[in-house]
Design a protein around this motif. Structure first.
Motif, PDB file in Angstrom:
ATOM      1  N   SER A 195       0.944   5.364  -4.571  1.00 48.80           N
ATOM      2  CA  SER A 195      -0.124   4.128  -3.573  1.00 48.80           C
ATOM      3  C   SER A 195      -1.384   4.244  -4.728  1.00 48.80           C
ATOM      4  O   SER A 195      -1.385   5.015  -5.871  1.00 48.80           O
ATOM      5  CB  SER A 195      -1.155   5.194  -2.821  1.00 48.80           C
ATOM      6  N   LYS A 199      -7.261   6.034  -6.933  1.00 49.87           N
ATOM      7  CA  LYS A 199      -6.240   6.545  -7.744  1.00 49.87           C
ATOM      8  C   LYS A 199      -5.910   7.044  -8.866  1.00 49.87           C
ATOM      9  O   LYS A 199      -6.299   6.245  -9.795  1.00 49.87           O
ATOM     10  CB  LYS A 199      -4.673   6.007  -6.916  1.00 49.87           C
ATOM     11  N   ALA A 250       1.456   9.443  -3.473  1.00 48.27           N
ATOM     12  CA  ALA A 250       0.338   9.343  -3.714  1.00 48.27           C
ATOM     13  C   ALA A 250      -0.982   9.253  -4.499  1.00 48.27           C
ATOM     14  O   ALA A 250      -1.247   8.740  -5.361  1.00 48.27           O
ATOM     15  CB  ALA A 250      -0.029   8.749  -1.928  1.00 48.27           C
ATOM     16  N   GLN A 251      -1.327  10.665  -4.601  1.00 40.87           N
ATOM     17  CA  GLN A 251      -2.023  11.311  -5.437  1.00 40.87           C
ATOM     18  C   GLN A 251      -1.147  11.765  -6.366  1.00 40.87           C
ATOM     19  O   GLN A 251      -2.268  12.323  -6.999  1.00 40.87           O
ATOM     20  CB  GLN A 251      -2.609  11.936  -4.843  1.00 40.87           C
ATOM     21  N   SER A 288       1.092  -1.302   0.036  1.00 46.43           N
ATOM     22  CA  SER A 288       0.301   0.284  -0.084  1.00 46.43           C
ATOM     23  C   SER A 288       1.345   1.354  -0.093  1.00 46.43           C
ATOM     24  O   SER A 288       1.760   1.097   0.036  1.00 46.43           O
ATOM     25  CB  SER A 288      -1.024  -0.139   1.221  1.00 46.43           C
ATOM     26  N   GLY A 289       0.264   2.660  -0.391  1.00 52.63           N
ATOM     27  CA  GLY A 289       0.936   3.149  -0.083  1.00 52.63           C
ATOM     28  C   GLY A 289       1.551   3.675   0.967  1.00 52.63           C
ATOM     29  O   GLY A 289       2.115   4.959   1.308  1.00 52.63           O
ATOM     30  N   SER A 290       0.836   3.264   2.542  1.00 52.03           N
ATOM     31  CA  SER A 290       1.088   3.887   3.639  1.00 52.03           C
ATOM     32  C   SER A 290       2.258   2.959   4.117  1.00 52.03           C
ATOM     33  O   SER A 290       3.052   3.805   4.678  1.00 52.03           O
ATOM     34  CB  SER A 290      -0.080   3.495   4.451  1.00 52.03           C
ATOM     35  N   ASP A 347       5.511  11.771  -0.382  1.00 45.48           N
ATOM     36  CA  ASP A 347       4.358  11.071  -0.681  1.00 45.48           C
ATOM     37  C   ASP A 347       3.613  11.367  -1.714  1.00 45.48           C
ATOM     38  O   ASP A 347       2.967  12.353  -2.076  1.00 45.48           O
ATOM     39  CB  ASP A 347       3.399  11.409   0.328  1.00 45.48           C
ATOM     40  N   PHE A 358      -3.658  12.606   3.492  1.00 47.52           N
ATOM     41  CA  PHE A 358      -4.660  12.079   4.421  1.00 47.52           C
ATOM     42  C   PHE A 358      -3.343  11.484   5.534  1.00 47.52           C
ATOM     43  O   PHE A 358      -2.011  11.696   5.669  1.00 47.52           O
ATOM     44  CB  PHE A 358      -4.571  10.748   3.109  1.00 47.52           C
TER      45      PHE A 358
HETATM   46  C1  LIG Z   1      -1.198  11.322   0.298  1.00 50.45           C
HETATM   47  C2  LIG Z   1      -1.682  10.076   0.857  1.00 50.45           C
HETATM   48  N1  LIG Z   1      -0.205   9.346   1.089  1.00 50.45           N
HETATM   49  C3  LIG Z   1      -0.671   7.879   1.712  1.00 50.45           C
HETATM   50  C4  LIG Z   1      -1.853   7.088   1.225  1.00 50.45           C
HETATM   51  C5  LIG Z   1      -1.665   6.359   1.610  1.00 50.45           C
HETATM   52  O1  LIG Z   1      -2.234   4.729   0.781  1.00 50.45           O
HETATM   53  P1  LIG Z   1      -2.028   4.296   0.406  1.00 50.45           P
HETATM   54  O2  LIG Z   1      -3.779   4.147   0.858  1.00 50.45           O
HETATM   55  O3  LIG Z   1      -2.267   3.204  -0.516  1.00 50.45           O
HETATM   56  O4  LIG Z   1      -1.752   2.994   1.825  1.00 50.45           O
HETATM   57  C6  LIG Z   1      -2.601   8.129   0.744  1.00 50.45           C
HETATM   58  C7  LIG Z   1      -3.817   7.241  -0.012  1.00 50.45           C
HETATM   59  O5  LIG Z   1      -5.085   7.650   0.409  1.00 50.45           O
HETATM   60  C8  LIG Z   1      -2.703   9.037   0.372  1.00 50.45           C
HETATM   61  O6  LIG Z   1      -3.482   9.812  -0.458  1.00 50.45           O
END
Ligand SMILES: Cc1ncc(COP(=O)(O)O)c(C=O)c1O
Length: 397
Positions: A195, A200, A165-166, A59-61, A163, A86
């Motif tokens: 992510s 996305k 992710a977006q 995941s992005g997290s 980050d 987020f």
């Molecule tokens: C800015 C940002 N960082 C991190 C994440 C985490 O990604 P994930 O939902 O894949 O864990 C997200 C996702 O929603 C995000 O928008």
């Protein structure tokens, strides 16, 4: 008319057969963990982003967490980041026993403001020197001001974890020796975190993420951390986690990756159409609504029509009486959402960590005023007209 905030049916329909065949191939192969399909996808994403290495994660997290782990962030450290994102942006810091230090955002881009960062870094340097890394977020699909951020990182000798992710594919006009070099999100800092959450621009059929980087040693450390820190297998010199991405996700994402430039273009077209529609309403002049600004667009135009100066993962407006407008849109069956209603320094889980007297006015104002409107590639012009009509209706009642 019903207008959802996001509808993935239109994207999936033309790719369905190809995706089912690819998933079936993985199932028949019985290679369910890592392997060549994952590696192929990692290479393609790294190349697309202009990075040397790509490491697929769950995941992005997990991308953010593994990147910070590989950079050695731990208990007692601090990480400089934005208060408006987020939760995962600070979740990774807190999970490592470190503390987020916040610098307020730029009110136009909603991204971390380098001037505020400079103050926070100077303050830290005068005191305990706890800041060990910087996480800028490329919010909504537009890069943070990476030129200024990298200059600060260099001054204080700190690694930057983007980050992204977006913002997969979004470009930033980096000035190098008097020239502009367009760099993709995730290729500029020590590591870039992506992510593949379904909403996305490049979304899987479930969770997924990826880390990009240019340093082979850092890439290797992240690969080891991805498998519990085991290298060789069952020999754990460091603590990692199970951060692997599944091949079933990567074969789906691999097919979708080829369409990403078209989808970015369609989102930009929709953004331009919103600008055109809102320009005729009087709402911009009256200050009831303000539209997101693509701050690198002017430079992007010189780089050609396909320049991904903004990939509009979200189209976020500021709106007077935002909550009233949201209720009106919901009652009109128009999808809209608040990203994000509570700034990170005001989240319950950080209460008692010393942020009570911290004032980050732009992040706090953004949390009260912003609203995301539908922008997905398959959104029709008719749907957009309906969305704007409903917004006009709200302000002219
Ligand atoms: C800015 C940002 N960082 C991190 C994440 C985490 O990604 P994930 O939902 O894949 O864990 C997200 C996702 O929603 C995000 O928008």
């Amino acid at each position: 008319m019903r207008v959802p905030l996001l509808d993935l049916h239109g994207q999936m329909a033309p790719l369905r057969e190809e995706i089912l065949a690819a998933v079936t191939e993985v199932i028949d192969s019985t290679q369910y963990i890592l392997g060549p399909k994952v590696e192929q996808f990692e290479k393609k994403v790294a190349a697309y982003c202009g990075s040397g290495y790509g490491i697929g994660v769950a995941s992005g997290s997990d991308a953010l967490l593994a990147a910070l782990m590989a950079l050695g962030v731990g208990p007692g450290d601090a990480v400089l980041t934005t208060p408006y994102s987020f939760f995962a942006t600070i979740g990774c810091i807190l999970r490592l026993g470190a503390k987020p230090v916040f610098a307020d955002i730029d009110p136009v881009t909603y991204n971390i403001d380098p001037e505020q960062m400079a103050e926070a870094l100077a303050q830290d340097a005068k005191g305990e020197k706890r800041i060990k890394a910087i996480i800028p977020v490329h919010l909504y699909g537009q890069c943070a001001d990476m030129g200024a951020i990298l200059a600060l990182a260099k001054q204080y000798n700190l690694p930057v974890v983007e980050d992204a992710a977006q913002a997969i594919g979004a470009v930033y006009p980096m000035k190098q020796n008097g020239k502009t070099v367009w760099c993709r999100a995730g290729s500029m800092g020590e590591a870039g975190c992506f992510s593949f959450f379904p909403s996305k621009n490049l979304g899987g059929v479930g969770d997924g993420g990826l880390i990009t980087c240019n340093d082979p040693e850092l890439a290797e450390r992240i690969r080891i951390i991805r498998v519990h820190g085991g290298a060789p297998k069952y020999h754990h010199g460091v603590v990692g986690g199970n951060f692997r991405i599944d091949p079933i996700q990567t074969v789906v994402l691999d097919i979708k990756l080829a369409h990403l430039p078209d989808w970015h273009r369609a989102r930009r077209r929709n953004a331009a159409n919103y600008r055109h529609l809102f320009a005729q309403t009087g709402l911009l002049e009256s200050g009831a609504v303000s539209l997101p600004e693509a701050v690198y667009q002017a430079e992007g135009l010189t780089a050609g029509e396909d320049c991904d100066y903004h990939i509009y993962n979200q189209f976020v407006i500021r709106a007077r009486d935002r909550d009233g407008l949201l209720r009106h849109l919901q009652a009109s069956e128009v999808g809209a959402e608040i990203y994000y209603p509570i700034p990170l320094h005001r989240q319950g889980c950080v209460a008692g960590m010393g942020y009570e007297n911290v004032s980050l006015p732009e992040a706090e104002r953004a949390a009260l005023e912003t609203l995301a409107l539908p922008i997905f590639p398959e959104l029709t012009g008719e749907m957009q007209s309906f969305v704007v009509e409903k917004i006009v209706e709200f302000y002219t009642r």
